[in-house]
Design a protein around this motif. Structure first.
Motif, PDB file in Angstrom:
ATOM      1  N   THR A 164       0.832  -1.204   0.000  1.00  0.00           N
ATOM      2  CA  THR A 164       0.000   0.000   0.000  1.00  0.00           C
ATOM      3  C   THR A 164       0.869   1.257   0.000  1.00  0.00           C
ATOM      4  O   THR A 164       0.640   2.198  -0.768  1.00  0.00           O
ATOM      5  N   GLY A 181       2.557   1.875  -3.402  1.00  0.00           N
ATOM      6  CA  GLY A 181       1.695   2.530  -4.374  1.00  0.00           C
ATOM      7  C   GLY A 181       1.588   4.022  -4.138  1.00  0.00           C
ATOM      8  O   GLY A 181       1.657   4.828  -5.071  1.00  0.00           O
ATOM      9  N   VAL A 193      -3.528   5.062  -9.151  1.00  0.00           N
ATOM     10  CA  VAL A 193      -2.594   4.169  -8.464  1.00  0.00           C
ATOM     11  C   VAL A 193      -3.183   3.710  -7.131  1.00  0.00           C
ATOM     12  O   VAL A 193      -3.103   2.523  -6.780  1.00  0.00           O
ATOM     13  N   ASN A 194      -3.798   4.634  -6.400  1.00  0.00           N
ATOM     14  CA  ASN A 194      -4.444   4.247  -5.138  1.00  0.00           C
ATOM     15  C   ASN A 194      -5.576   3.250  -5.378  1.00  0.00           C
ATOM     16  O   ASN A 194      -5.787   2.327  -4.578  1.00  0.00           O
ATOM     17  N   VAL A 224      -4.019  -0.094  -5.963  1.00  0.00           N
ATOM     18  CA  VAL A 224      -3.521  -0.621  -4.692  1.00  0.00           C
ATOM     19  C   VAL A 224      -4.677  -1.151  -3.845  1.00  0.00           C
ATOM     20  O   VAL A 224      -4.567  -2.212  -3.216  1.00  0.00           O
TER      21      VAL A 224
END
Length: 314
Positions: free
Chosen positions: A241, A244, A296-297, A300
């Motif tokens: 996490t 990312g 990207v989050n 993730v």
């Protein structure tokens, strides 16, 4: 999993919409008239008025926002007021520097942080653990631009191992390009490695305190097997996490470092556009970077939910 993905995707779309509105309207209230800045202080009012009309600055703010938003939805980020070329072309020319820089920094950060996190967790409370944690605290506290200047002085000015700044272009070959990115990547990577090492250590220590780890130890399994086969895999979920988030930060947060090393990347493009009051470029690049962070989050979150079914149930 499909329902979870749909919910997260809806959140992504709403976040992007809100972020675009914030970026647009915040830049609208920034002092300074783009038309007057482009023409100079000695320009006549008629000339300024004509340029404002040409740029569409006389239209209502909401109309301009909706037009800009619909253009972005089609992949059209507008045309630069300074360079008179599409913003997408400017971004394409600069991202070939910023993206490899972010990936190289992320690779260095991971290569440093994960071994340090495992080493300190396995030796909790020892002098080595204390020294490593003090080092990570120092890495977090030191500003990366100051560290970048120190790297330039030591390795570029004193030792002359690498260039102090500039980018030769990928046409000159892979090694010259990577050589120019080494110092900026180190300056970006070390503070992030300090954060990631502390997260990895905390996650691994928390995992080592779980009941199934105590059961594995009670069965007589060697400490290395318990650490590497049972604890490390589960401890890597929060680390992924953070990885990312760090990639998004490294791609979006290179403005200072790129200006320190005179790299023609997205950070320098945004800095120049702000100085030139080129709002179209600033808006386009900032929204693109925000979109990268959000996407990207999102990826993730999906990876996290796939690895931990409890998230999907919640």
């Amino acid at each position: 999993m499909l329902a979870y993905t749909a919910r997260r995707l809806l959140i992504v779309l709403v976040t992007l919409l809100v972020a675009s509105a914030i970026v647009f309207f915040v830049l609208e209230i920034v002092p300074g008239d783009p038309a007057r800045l482009m023409l100079g202080l000695n320009a006549t009012e008629d000339a300024v008025r004509a340029l404002r009309e040409q740029m569409g600055l006389n239209e209502p703010v909401l109309t301009r926002y909706l037009s800009w938003l619909s253009g972005m939805a089609r992949g059209d980020f507008g045309e630069s007021l300074t360079y008179s070329v599409p913003v997408t072309e400017l971004v394409a020319d600069r991202i070939v520097v910023s993206l490899p820089l972010a990936l190289l920094a992320l690779g260095l950060s991971t290569a440093i942080a994960i071994p340090v996190g495992i080493f300190t967790a396995a030796r909790r409370g020892t002098r080595a653990d204390t020294a490593a944690m003090a080092g990570t605290q120092l890495g977090i506290a030191i500003p990366n631009f100051w560290f970048a200047l120190l790297l330039v002085y030591v390795f570029a000015v004193t030792l002359q191992w690498v260039p102090a700044g500039g980018f030769p272009g990928w046409d000159e070959g892979l090694w010259p390009g990577l050589r120019a990115l080494v110092l900026p990547a180190i300056a970006l990577a070390l503070p992030q490695a300090a954060i990631l090492a502390r997260v990895a250590r905390s996650a691994l220590l928390e995992t080592l305190a779980e009941d199934y780890i105590r059961t594995a130890r009670a069965k007589g399994l060697p400490a290395n097997i318990v650490l590497w086969r049972h604890a490390l895999r589960n401890a890597m979920i929060p680390v992924l996490t953070i990885l990312g988030l760090q990639f998004a930060f490294l791609l979006a947060g290179t403005i200072i470092i790129e200006n320190v090393f005179f790299l023609p990347g997205l950070g320098q493009l945004v800095f120049q556009a702000i100085n030139q009051r080129d709002l179209i470029v600033v808006e386009g690049v900032v929204v693109l970077l925000v979109g990268t962070v959000v996407i990207v989050n999102f990826l993730v979150d999906l990876a996290y939910a796939w690895a931990d079914p409890r998230l999907r149930r919640r």
